[in-house]
Design a protein around this motif. Structure first.
Motif, mmCIF file in Angstrom:
data_model
loop_
_atom_site.group_PDB
_atom_site.id
_atom_site.type_symbol
_atom_site.label_atom_id
_atom_site.label_comp_id
_atom_site.label_asym_id
_atom_site.label_seq_id
_atom_site.Cartn_x
_atom_site.Cartn_y
_atom_site.Cartn_z
ATOM 1 N N GLY A 104 42.108 43.269 -11.469
ATOM 2 C CA GLY A 104 42.948 42.100 -11.706
ATOM 3 C C GLY A 104 43.004 41.694 -13.164
ATOM 4 N N GLY A 105 41.975 42.081 -13.935
ATOM 5 C CA GLY A 105 42.034 41.843 -15.378
ATOM 6 C C GLY A 105 43.101 42.696 -16.032
ATOM 7 N N VAL A 106 43.179 43.955 -15.595
ATOM 8 C CA VAL A 106 44.250 44.840 -16.063
ATOM 9 C C VAL A 106 45.598 44.273 -15.655
ATOM 10 N N GLY A 107 45.689 43.832 -14.391
ATOM 11 C CA GLY A 107 46.933 43.255 -13.898
ATOM 12 C C GLY A 107 47.335 42.003 -14.635
ATOM 13 N N THR A 108 46.350 41.208 -15.035
ATOM 14 C CA THR A 108 46.625 39.991 -15.796
ATOM 15 C C THR A 108 47.297 40.326 -17.125
ATOM 16 N N LYS A 168 60.404 29.601 -7.405
ATOM 17 C CA LYS A 168 61.543 29.416 -6.494
ATOM 18 C C LYS A 168 61.275 28.237 -5.556
ATOM 19 N N LEU A 169 60.037 28.118 -5.071
ATOM 20 C CA LEU A 169 59.668 26.970 -4.240
ATOM 21 C C LEU A 169 59.812 25.672 -5.016
ATOM 22 N N ASN A 170 59.519 25.736 -6.294
ATOM 23 C CA ASN A 170 59.626 24.556 -7.145
ATOM 24 C C ASN A 170 61.068 24.060 -7.262
ATOM 25 N N GLU A 171 62.024 24.937 -6.995
ATOM 26 C CA GLU A 171 63.440 24.570 -7.079
ATOM 27 C C GLU A 171 64.075 24.350 -5.706
ATOM 28 N N ASP A 172 63.299 24.529 -4.656
ATOM 29 C CA ASP A 172 63.798 24.408 -3.283
ATOM 30 C C ASP A 172 63.564 22.989 -2.772
ATOM 31 N N LYS A 173 64.623 22.241 -2.556
ATOM 32 C CA LYS A 173 64.504 20.837 -2.134
ATOM 33 C C LYS A 173 63.841 20.696 -0.767
ATOM 34 N N LYS A 174 63.798 21.773 0.012
ATOM 35 C CA LYS A 174 63.178 21.720 1.331
ATOM 36 C C LYS A 174 61.676 22.025 1.283
ATOM 37 N N SER A 175 61.193 22.416 0.144
ATOM 38 C CA SER A 175 59.796 22.819 0.004
ATOM 39 C C SER A 175 58.929 21.643 -0.448
ATOM 40 N N ILE A 176 57.681 21.623 0.018
ATOM 41 C CA ILE A 176 56.766 20.580 -0.442
ATOM 42 C C ILE A 176 56.440 20.771 -1.930
ATOM 43 N N PHE A 177 56.734 21.954 -2.459
ATOM 44 C CA PHE A 177 56.463 22.240 -3.864
ATOM 45 C C PHE A 177 57.651 21.921 -4.767
ATOM 46 N N TYR A 178 58.681 21.342 -4.174
ATOM 47 C CA TYR A 178 59.874 21.024 -4.959
ATOM 48 C C TYR A 178 59.543 20.089 -6.113
ATOM 49 N N ASN A 179 59.834 20.555 -7.313
ATOM 50 C CA ASN A 179 59.640 19.770 -8.539
ATOM 51 C C ASN A 179 58.188 19.305 -8.715
ATOM 52 N N LYS A 180 57.241 20.087 -8.176
ATOM 53 C CA LYS A 180 55.820 19.723 -8.268
ATOM 54 C C LYS A 180 55.038 20.630 -9.219
ATOM 55 N N ILE A 181 55.673 21.670 -9.735
ATOM 56 C CA ILE A 181 54.990 22.606 -10.628
ATOM 57 C C ILE A 181 55.289 22.243 -12.078
ATOM 58 N N ASP A 182 54.242 22.097 -12.855
ATOM 59 C CA ASP A 182 54.387 21.849 -14.287
ATOM 60 C C ASP A 182 54.651 23.190 -14.975
ATOM 61 N N THR A 183 55.908 23.510 -15.149
ATOM 62 C CA THR A 183 56.285 24.836 -15.644
ATOM 63 C C THR A 183 55.958 25.048 -17.117
ATOM 64 N N ASP A 184 55.536 23.998 -17.790
ATOM 65 C CA ASP A 184 55.090 24.149 -19.178
ATOM 66 C C ASP A 184 53.613 24.504 -19.270
ATOM 67 N N ASN A 185 52.940 24.484 -18.131
ATOM 68 C CA ASN A 185 51.498 24.740 -18.119
ATOM 69 C C ASN A 185 51.141 25.709 -16.997
ATOM 70 N N ILE A 186 51.325 26.985 -17.298
ATOM 71 C CA ILE A 186 51.070 28.049 -16.339
ATOM 72 C C ILE A 186 50.032 29.006 -16.930
ATOM 73 N N GLY A 187 49.007 29.310 -16.151
ATOM 74 C CA GLY A 187 47.979 30.245 -16.581
ATOM 75 C C GLY A 187 47.875 31.413 -15.627
ATOM 76 N N ILE A 188 47.129 32.426 -16.044
ATOM 77 C CA ILE A 188 46.921 33.594 -15.199
ATOM 78 C C ILE A 188 45.522 34.130 -15.457
ATOM 79 N N GLY A 189 44.904 34.652 -14.398
ATOM 80 C CA GLY A 189 43.576 35.232 -14.529
ATOM 81 C C GLY A 189 43.340 36.280 -13.469
ATOM 82 N N GLY A 190 42.317 37.108 -13.680
ATOM 83 C CA GLY A 190 42.006 38.138 -12.701
ATOM 84 C C GLY A 190 40.660 38.772 -12.955
ATOM 85 N N HIS A 191 40.118 39.369 -11.907
ATOM 86 C CA HIS A 191 38.804 40.012 -11.950
ATOM 87 C C HIS A 191 38.958 41.512 -11.769
ATOM 88 N N SER A 192 38.230 42.297 -12.569
ATOM 89 C CA SER A 192 38.181 43.750 -12.441
ATOM 90 C C SER A 192 39.578 44.350 -12.640
#
Length: 317
Positions: free
Chosen positions: A164-168, A138-162
Motif C-alpha cells: 500500500g505504500g507503493v500504491g500510495t 461522487k458521493l460528495n456531489e450526490d444530493k441523495k447521499s449522506i456524504f453530500y457536501n460533507k467532504i472537505d475537498t481541500d484537505n485530502i490525504g492518502i496513506g498505505g502499508h507495505s
C-alpha cells in the motif's frame, strides 16, 4: 482404562477451551490495538488513543471484480451536521483489504476524518486508490447521499502499508486525481529494490522525485523490514523497507516537508499499528490545522526526536 481415557478427555477439553480463550483475547486485542500500544511521549499517547468522535460505517458495491467494495468509516455526527470533514484514502497491503483494517480505519475516523478503502489485494498501481477517491467525491456531489457536501475537498490525504505504500506513491504520481492530495504517509513501503526486473517486477516501481506534498514515512528495525543489505546492488539479505533505501528516498525527496523514522524492535506486520498515533498526528496537522499535532514533527523540540520508540529520525524542517 476408562478413568485414564476420562482424564485424557478432560485435559484435551481444558486445552481446547484454553486455546479458544487465547484466540479470543488475541482477536480482542487486535480489534482494540490502540488501547494496548506502549507509548512513551505525551502526544504519542494522545493521538494513539481513540478520538472524540463516534464512528459509523457504510459499504458500497464497486463496479469492479478486483476492488469489490468501497468501505467508508466516518464520524457519526456527519449524518446530521453541516460540517465538512477531511478525507483520507487508504491503500491496502498485500492480501490485506480494508475489511481486515477495520480497527485502523475506525481509529482514524474517530479523530474526525472520513476514511475510505476497498477490497483490492494488490494495490501497488494506485488505481484502486484513485477509484476510491473518485467514488467518495461522487458521493460528495450526490444530493441523495449522506456524504453530500460533507467532504472537505481541500484537505485530502492518502496513506498505505507495505504494498500500500507503493500504491500510495503511485496513486499520487500516476493518476489524474493524484493532484488532489495534500499530505501522504507510508508504513514499511516496499523498497525500490523489489521494483526491479528480476525481483517482484517493474510494476512495483515508483518515483519519489515527483512527490511535492508533505511526506511522513516509517518502517521497523527488526529483520523482515530492515534485512541485512546495505545497498540496492546486494542480491541477498534485502528487507522489505531497509534503512539504506529509506535514506536514499529521503535524499531524493524535494518536497518542502519530509519526515522519516524507524520504530525500535518492531517488524513489518506491526509498523502501521505502532505508528498509528504519529500517523494520526501527521494528518491532524496537515488536514485539520492541529498545531499541537505539529509539535510531534517540527521545531527544535519535536517529540519524535526524543522518543525512545523511534530511531533514525530525519526531519527537514
Amino acid at each position: 482404562m476408562k478413568n485414564i481415557l476420562k482424564i485424557i478427555g478432560t485435559i484435551l477439553l481444558i486445552i481446547i477451551i484454553g486455546v479458544f480463550i487465547l484466540l479470543k483475547i488475541i482477536e480482542y486485542r487486535g480489534n482494540h490495538y490502540y488501547n494496548y500500544l506502549e507509548t512513551e511521549k505525551e502526544l504519542e499517547k494522545k493521538y494513539s488513543q481513540l478520538g472524540e468522535y463516534k464512528v459509523s460505517f457504510k459499504s458500497f458495491e464497486a463496479d469492479n471484480d478486483v476492488f469489490k467494495k468501497y468501505e467508508i468509516w466516518y464520524p457519526t455526527d456527519l449524518e446530521n451536521s453541516n460540517e465538512k470533514y477531511p478525507l483520507v484514502v487508504v491503500a491496502n497491503g498485500t492480501g490485506t483489504p480494508a475489511s481486515k483494517y477495520k480497527a485502523f480505519f475506525k481509529h482514524l475516523a474517530s479523530w474526525g476524518f472520513v476514511v475510505i478503502g476497498n477490497e483490492d489485494e494488490n494495490s501497488r498501481s494506485g488505481e484502486s486508490s484513485s477509484k476510491s477517491l473518485d467514488y467518495v467525491l461522487k458521493l460528495n456531489e450526490d444530493k441523495k447521499s449522506i456524504f453530500y457536501n460533507k467532504i472537505d475537498t481541500d484537505n485530502i490525504g492518502i496513506g498505505g502499508h507495505s504494498q500500500g505504500g507503493v500504491g500510495t506513491i503511485n496513486a499520487i504520481n500516476n493518476w489524474e486525481n493524484g493532484k488532489l492530495y495534500k499530505a501522504m504517509y507510508t508504513a514499511s513501503a516496499t523498497s525500490p529494490f523489489w521494483g526491479q526486473e528480476g525481483e517482484l517486477g517493474t510494476d512495483w516501481a515508483y518515483d519519489v522525485t515527483k512527490i511535492n506534498i508533505p511526506y511522513f514515512f516509517i518502517a521497523g528495525t527488526k529483520h523482515f523490514d530492515s534485512g541485512e543489505a546495505i545497498c540496492i546492488e546486494e542480491t541477498s539479505g534485502q528487507g522489505i523497507s531497509p534503512l539504506y533505501a529509506m535514506e536514499d528516498i529521503y535524499s531524493k525527496l524535494t518536497t518542502d516537508y519530509k519526515v522519516m523514522g524507524r520504530l525500535v524492535n518492531i517488524d513489518h506486520g506491526e509498523t502501521y499499528k505502532k505508528a498509528d498515533g504519529y500517523m494520526t498526528a501527521w494528518f491532524m496537522y496537515w488536514l485539520k490545522d492541529d498545531l499541537q499535532a505539529g509539535n510531534v514533527f517540527f521545531g527544535n523540540n519535536a517529540e519524535i526526536l526524543t522518543n525512545a520508540n523511534w530511531q533514525d529520525v530525519k526531519i527537514n524542517k
